[in-house]
Enzyme design. Sequence first.
Site, PDB file in Angstrom:
ATOM      1  CG  HIS A 157      -1.991  -1.062   1.116  1.00 44.09           C
ATOM      2  ND1 HIS A 157      -3.308  -0.791   0.866  1.00 44.09           N
ATOM      3  CD2 HIS A 157      -1.898  -2.417   1.191  1.00 44.09           C
ATOM      4  CE1 HIS A 157      -3.990  -1.925   0.807  1.00 44.09           C
ATOM      5  NE2 HIS A 157      -3.157  -2.927   1.012  1.00 44.09           N
ATOM      6  CG  ASP A 367      -0.297   9.171   0.934  1.00 45.53           C
ATOM      7  OD1 ASP A 367      -0.304   7.951   1.204  1.00 45.53           O
ATOM      8  OD2 ASP A 367      -1.078   9.996   1.444  1.00 45.53           O
TER       9      ASP A 367
HETATM   10  C1  G6P Z   1      -1.374   3.195   6.065  1.00 48.29           C
HETATM   11  C2  G6P Z   1      -0.768   1.817   5.894  1.00 48.29           C
HETATM   12  C3  G6P Z   1      -1.713   0.756   6.440  1.00 48.29           C
HETATM   13  C4  G6P Z   1      -2.103   1.106   7.866  1.00 48.29           C
HETATM   14  C5  G6P Z   1      -2.703   2.498   7.932  1.00 48.29           C
HETATM   15  C6  G6P Z   1      -3.035   2.922   9.364  1.00 48.29           C
HETATM   16  O1  G6P Z   1      -2.485   3.329   5.232  1.00 48.29           O
HETATM   17  O2  G6P Z   1      -0.448   1.561   4.554  1.00 48.29           O
HETATM   18  O3  G6P Z   1      -1.094  -0.513   6.417  1.00 48.29           O
HETATM   19  O4  G6P Z   1      -3.005   0.168   8.407  1.00 48.29           O
HETATM   20  O5  G6P Z   1      -1.767   3.413   7.407  1.00 48.29           O
HETATM   21  O6  G6P Z   1      -1.886   2.865  10.154  1.00 48.29           O
HETATM   22  P1  G6P Z   1      -1.830   1.994  11.477  1.00 48.29           P
HETATM   23  O7  G6P Z   1      -0.393   2.000  11.889  1.00 48.29           O
HETATM   24  O8  G6P Z   1      -2.726   2.716  12.414  1.00 48.29           O
HETATM   25  O9  G6P Z   1      -2.328   0.609  11.130  1.00 48.29           O
END
Ligand code: G6P
Length: 461
Positions: A157, A367
């Site tokens: 991602h 991003d």
């Molecule tokens: C980004 C990453 C995801 C992640 C999200 C939220 O979008 O690519 O993998 O889940 O951020 O971050 P967190 O650390 O709260 O899961």
Amino acid sequence: MSQLTVVANRLPVQPPPFGNGLWSRSPGGLVAALHALLAVHGGTWVGSTGADCGESLPTDLGYRLQGVSLDEATVRGFYDGFSNATLWPLYHNLASAPVYERQWWVAYRRANEAFADVVARSANHDSSVWIQDYHLQLVPAMLRERRPDLRIGFFLHTPFPAPDLFTALPWRREIIQGLGGAHVLGFQTADDADNFRNSAARIAERSAESPPVIRRRLPARADVGVFPISIDWDHWQRLASSPATAARARELRAQLGSPRHVLVGVDRLDYTKGLEQRLVAFRELLRDGAFVAPETAMVQIAVPSRDGTAAHRDERARIEQLVGEINGTFGHVGAPVVHFLHRACPPEEIAALYRAADVMVVTPVKDGMNLVAKEFVASRVDGAGVLVLSEFAGAARELTDALLVNPHDVDGLKAALLNAVAMPRGEAERRMRSLRAAVAAHTVQDWAASFMGRLVPALAA
Ligand code: G6P
């Protein structure tokens, strides 16, 4: 797709914080995208339950949840450490300095093993497994070894960094090798896919000079593809066009003091999101007198995120100081200029905020995609609103009719914000029409279908 197992660090829901029994949606675009997919097709979502989740997992999501439990030291080294203080800044063009800590790497490997073990035990014979994101880059090879019958996909991602950056990672070979266990490897943009290929090639070249025993393990041949992620278009359209949302949008503007111009930002509180750059440009426009309070107001939602890492805590302190300074200098009693909320908001409220905005400001310094930009576009069922978007977001490839900015260029960003508030209605509507056509033409359902379409025939061959 009912046989599908999705594997991600986070489960799509998080446990009730105060033991009140209410699970809430986890933050981030990954969860939003994959929840939409599994809720329709069913399947299993494997994710971490962290160290001490005493609650049993909800069973009413329309698909199965399966937890991976990790002890506290592993979570710290794997999540706070290697994932978010080493890989995250490295994969976002050094938006902060990556920390290389050997103990974190050990925890990362241990956590990846734990995920691979759970999936290897629970996935149906001959089924498909779709592994997500930078936390789990070793799982494809680990799983391939344990369960050669499975079709294994991996999607990153985040961006994949250029070879000069990636090869600074002491564990670069292991990561490439881990990813190489996937049958299909997906990236957000062509640049990310090229960066991966070039990094893998460079590392293979180096290891060609190494003893053969090391060489043999490099790198498996995955089918590398570009699959830009998107949003659930119908969901946002429905949410945004409900009379309750329209009424709430009007109410929000009234609560802001009915300003002429409302600028909105919605982000996780993360140093990659460019909140600081956007606030600095905004402050200068107020100083210059180009923006005048209370005629112009900004609403910034900053969803709390990763406060276990020093860089994220520092970012929060910087942003709160900037907001305080702007409001202290330019605000009035009962009328701040920047309305700053450090909390998550329900999607209904976010949709209303998108509709209340004249200008949506999305200025990450780097991003993978940025789904907030696409949600904003989907929510503008009225055809109005202007999107200011960083050229360093993956979304800029598709949303070419946004006002594209380099967030490091303060003058350029100021000019774009001014241009956005002053844009003639006809031009704003023309741009929004084109943005809406671009997002509607490629939804999260299309994203998932194109990835899965590639994964399944890849094994049949
Ligand atoms: C980004 C990453 C995801 C992640 C999200 C939220 O979008 O690519 O993998 O889940 O951020 O971050 P967190 O650390 O709260 O899961």
